[in-house]
Design a protein around this motif. Structure first.
Motif, short mmCIF file in Angstrom:
data_model
loop_
_atom_site.label_atom_id
_atom_site.label_comp_id
_atom_site.label_asym_id
_atom_site.label_seq_id
_atom_site.Cartn_x
_atom_site.Cartn_y
_atom_site.Cartn_z
N ILE A 24 1.05 -9.43 6.56
CA ILE A 24 1.61 -8.29 7.30
C ILE A 24 0.70 -8.01 8.49
O ILE A 24 -0.48 -7.70 8.32
CB ILE A 24 1.74 -7.04 6.41
N TRP A 25 1.24 -8.15 9.69
CA TRP A 25 0.46 -7.92 10.91
C TRP A 25 0.53 -6.43 11.24
O TRP A 25 1.50 -5.95 11.79
CB TRP A 25 1.03 -8.75 12.06
N ASN A 26 -0.47 -5.70 10.88
CA ASN A 26 -0.67 -4.26 11.10
C ASN A 26 -1.23 -3.68 9.81
O ASN A 26 -0.50 -3.53 8.82
CB ASN A 26 0.61 -3.53 11.50
N ALA A 27 -2.50 -3.35 9.83
CA ALA A 27 -3.14 -2.74 8.67
C ALA A 27 -3.07 -1.22 8.72
O ALA A 27 -3.69 -0.54 7.90
CB ALA A 27 -4.60 -3.20 8.57
N GLY A 28 -2.33 -0.71 9.67
CA GLY A 28 -2.19 0.74 9.83
C GLY A 28 -1.01 1.30 9.05
O GLY A 28 -0.52 0.71 8.09
N LYS A 29 -0.51 2.43 9.52
CA LYS A 29 0.50 3.20 8.79
C LYS A 29 1.77 2.40 8.51
O LYS A 29 2.26 2.36 7.38
CB LYS A 29 0.83 4.45 9.60
N GLN A 30 2.33 1.74 9.54
CA GLN A 30 3.60 1.04 9.35
C GLN A 30 3.45 -0.19 8.45
O GLN A 30 4.31 -0.47 7.62
CB GLN A 30 4.18 0.62 10.70
N GLY A 31 2.37 -0.92 8.62
CA GLY A 31 2.15 -2.09 7.77
C GLY A 31 2.00 -1.71 6.31
O GLY A 31 2.56 -2.35 5.41
N ARG A 32 1.22 -0.65 6.06
CA ARG A 32 1.03 -0.20 4.67
C ARG A 32 2.33 0.35 4.10
O ARG A 32 2.63 0.16 2.91
CB ARG A 32 -0.07 0.87 4.61
N ARG A 33 3.11 1.02 4.95
CA ARG A 33 4.40 1.54 4.47
C ARG A 33 5.31 0.39 4.04
O ARG A 33 5.98 0.48 3.00
CB ARG A 33 5.07 2.37 5.56
N LEU A 34 5.35 -0.68 4.85
CA LEU A 34 6.17 -1.83 4.47
C LEU A 34 5.69 -2.40 3.13
O LEU A 34 6.51 -2.66 2.24
CB LEU A 34 6.12 -2.91 5.55
N TYR A 35 4.40 -2.57 2.99
CA TYR A 35 3.86 -3.12 1.74
C TYR A 35 4.29 -2.28 0.54
O TYR A 35 4.75 -2.81 -0.48
CB TYR A 35 2.33 -3.18 1.83
N ARG A 36 4.16 -0.96 0.66
CA ARG A 36 4.52 -0.07 -0.46
C ARG A 36 6.02 -0.08 -0.74
O ARG A 36 6.44 0.19 -1.87
CB ARG A 36 4.05 1.35 -0.17
N SER A 37 6.83 -0.39 0.28
CA SER A 37 8.29 -0.37 0.13
C SER A 37 8.83 -1.63 -0.53
O SER A 37 9.98 -1.64 -0.99
CB SER A 37 8.96 -0.19 1.49
N LEU A 38 8.04 -2.68 -0.57
CA LEU A 38 8.50 -3.94 -1.14
C LEU A 38 8.61 -3.87 -2.65
O LEU A 38 7.93 -3.06 -3.30
CB LEU A 38 7.52 -5.06 -0.76
N THR A 39 9.44 -4.71 -3.22
CA THR A 39 9.46 -4.84 -4.67
C THR A 39 8.13 -5.43 -5.13
O THR A 39 7.40 -6.05 -4.34
CB THR A 39 10.60 -5.77 -5.12
N ALA A 40 7.83 -5.29 -6.39
CA ALA A 40 6.57 -5.83 -6.93
C ALA A 40 6.49 -7.33 -6.70
O ALA A 40 5.42 -7.87 -6.36
CB ALA A 40 6.45 -5.49 -8.41
N GLU A 41 7.62 -8.02 -6.87
CA GLU A 41 7.64 -9.46 -6.66
C GLU A 41 7.28 -9.82 -5.22
O GLU A 41 6.50 -10.75 -4.96
CB GLU A 41 9.01 -10.03 -7.02
N ALA A 42 7.86 -9.10 -4.26
CA ALA A 42 7.58 -9.37 -2.85
C ALA A 42 6.15 -8.98 -2.49
O ALA A 42 5.49 -9.67 -1.70
CB ALA A 42 8.57 -8.62 -1.97
#
Length: 356
Positions: free
Chosen positions: A261-279
């Protein structure tokens, strides 16, 4: 099988302009005049569906009906006068159902078509029968959404497919859509959930699922109006976000064993948290240029139910490996981000996708 039956074809107009209307009095005269001024010489139909307008929209439609029919344009009018509107998806479906055209030209009641729109988009649709055909636009007011308008008009042909996950929505915007009725019947109808449902985005995703193409006529064929009462403003950003994440997981991530994930800030972390556990388990790192974020070394997902809690490394972008899901807004860094991306010599669609 999505092709229409031959006996039906003889009964149809060539093109139906699909026009849902709800309280469109301020713009409707200009909109209907643009239908009347089309330079298309084939059989043209206007299918209007009035969704419980409380203003003078119907009077304006009736005023234009005679003028349009006098110039050879068939006019079909439907609608209802219930206390509340049923929504854009419902209105579009009703306008399509009452129309006869072999091709559908979508138009919003606050927008204005250029005279050559139907002619040029029909030419493209005949060549590409399983595609949604869009066009370039002119925004009104001119400076209202400069970055978005630039994005609409300047996407390269290949990016019409690779940038479908971004927050901008469909890579050809809904009021510019033109397609065959047979293909729409294969893909549709629009979701009729009403206010707050992104019916255009959902149909666009279904179109892609069915293998549909995306094409754009590279001329400005629509004046695309921006104003506070536009229906698009009723859709919550969080709703759009959820649909985008699920579509990314469905369409792109199965092809990647791991990704960054290119962006360790707010949007990148939000995407990570929004993914399923598998993703989430496929995310091998975040990357960034911010030295403070990189010095932290990792991101810990504190709300995870997993034990131990996931800790994802944070790397400089040059130390990270593709493919990348990019959560950086384009056009906001004076070209610095774009230069960094180009320096890696990556192929869009294969090595990276935009989710900005």
């Amino acid at each position: 099988m999505w092709a229409g039956r031959p006996e039906e074809e003889a009964m149809r107009a060539q093109v139906s302009v699909i026009l849902p209307v709800h309280n469109a009095e301020p713009w409707l005269d200009e909109c209907l005049r643009s239908v009347w001024q089309q330079d298309f010489e084939g059989s043209l139909e206007l299918s209007v569906f009035n969704d419980a307008s409380k203003d003078k929209s119907m009077a304006i439609i009736e005023k234009w009906k005679g003028k349009l029919e006098g110039s050879g344009i068939l006019v079909v009018i439907g609608g209802h006068d219930s206390p509340s509107p049923r929504g854009v998806g419902y209105s579009k479906n009703q306008a399509i159902a009452q129309s006869s055209g072999s091709y559908l030209c979508f138009l919003d009641s606050d927008d204005v078509m250029m005279p050559q729109r139907v002619r040029l988009q029909l030419e493209a649709a005949v060549r590409h029968p399983t595609s949604i055909i869009g066009c370039q636009v002119r925004r009104e007011p001119p400076n209202s959404t400069e970055r978005y308008t630039r994005w609409i008009n300047q996407l390269a042909p290949g990016q019409l497919l690779t940038q479908v996950f971004t927050s901008n929505g469909p890579t050809v915007v809904m009021p510019t859509w033109f397609c065959s009725r047979a293909w729409f019947s294969h893909v549709g109808p629009f979701d009729e959930g009403g206010q707050g449902v992104p019916e255009d985005l959902l149909l666009f995703y279904n179109h892609l699922r069915k293998g549909g193409g995306i094409r754009r006529v590279d001329q400005s064929l629509l004046l695309y109006r921006y104003h506070p009462s536009a229906a698009t403003h009723s859709v919550l950003e969080s709703t759009i976000w959820t649909h985008r994440v699920r579509f990314l997981e469905e369409r792109a991530l199965p092809h990647w064993a791991t990704f960054t994930i290119w962006n360790a800030g707010k949007q990148g972390r939000r995407l990570y948290r929004s993914l399923t556990a598998e993703a989430r388990r496929k995310v091998v790192a975040f990357c960034d240029v911010d030295e403070n974020k990189i010095k932290k070394g990792f991101y810990c997902y504190e709300d995870s139910q997993e034990k131990p809690k996931p800790r994802v490394p944070i790397l400089h972008f040059r130390a990270a490996r593709p493919p990348f899901v990019i959560c950086v807004k384009l056009d906001l860094t004076g070209g610095a981000f774009e230069d960094n991306l180009r320096s890696l010599h990556l192929q869009e669609g294969r090595d990276f996708l935009h989710f900005s």
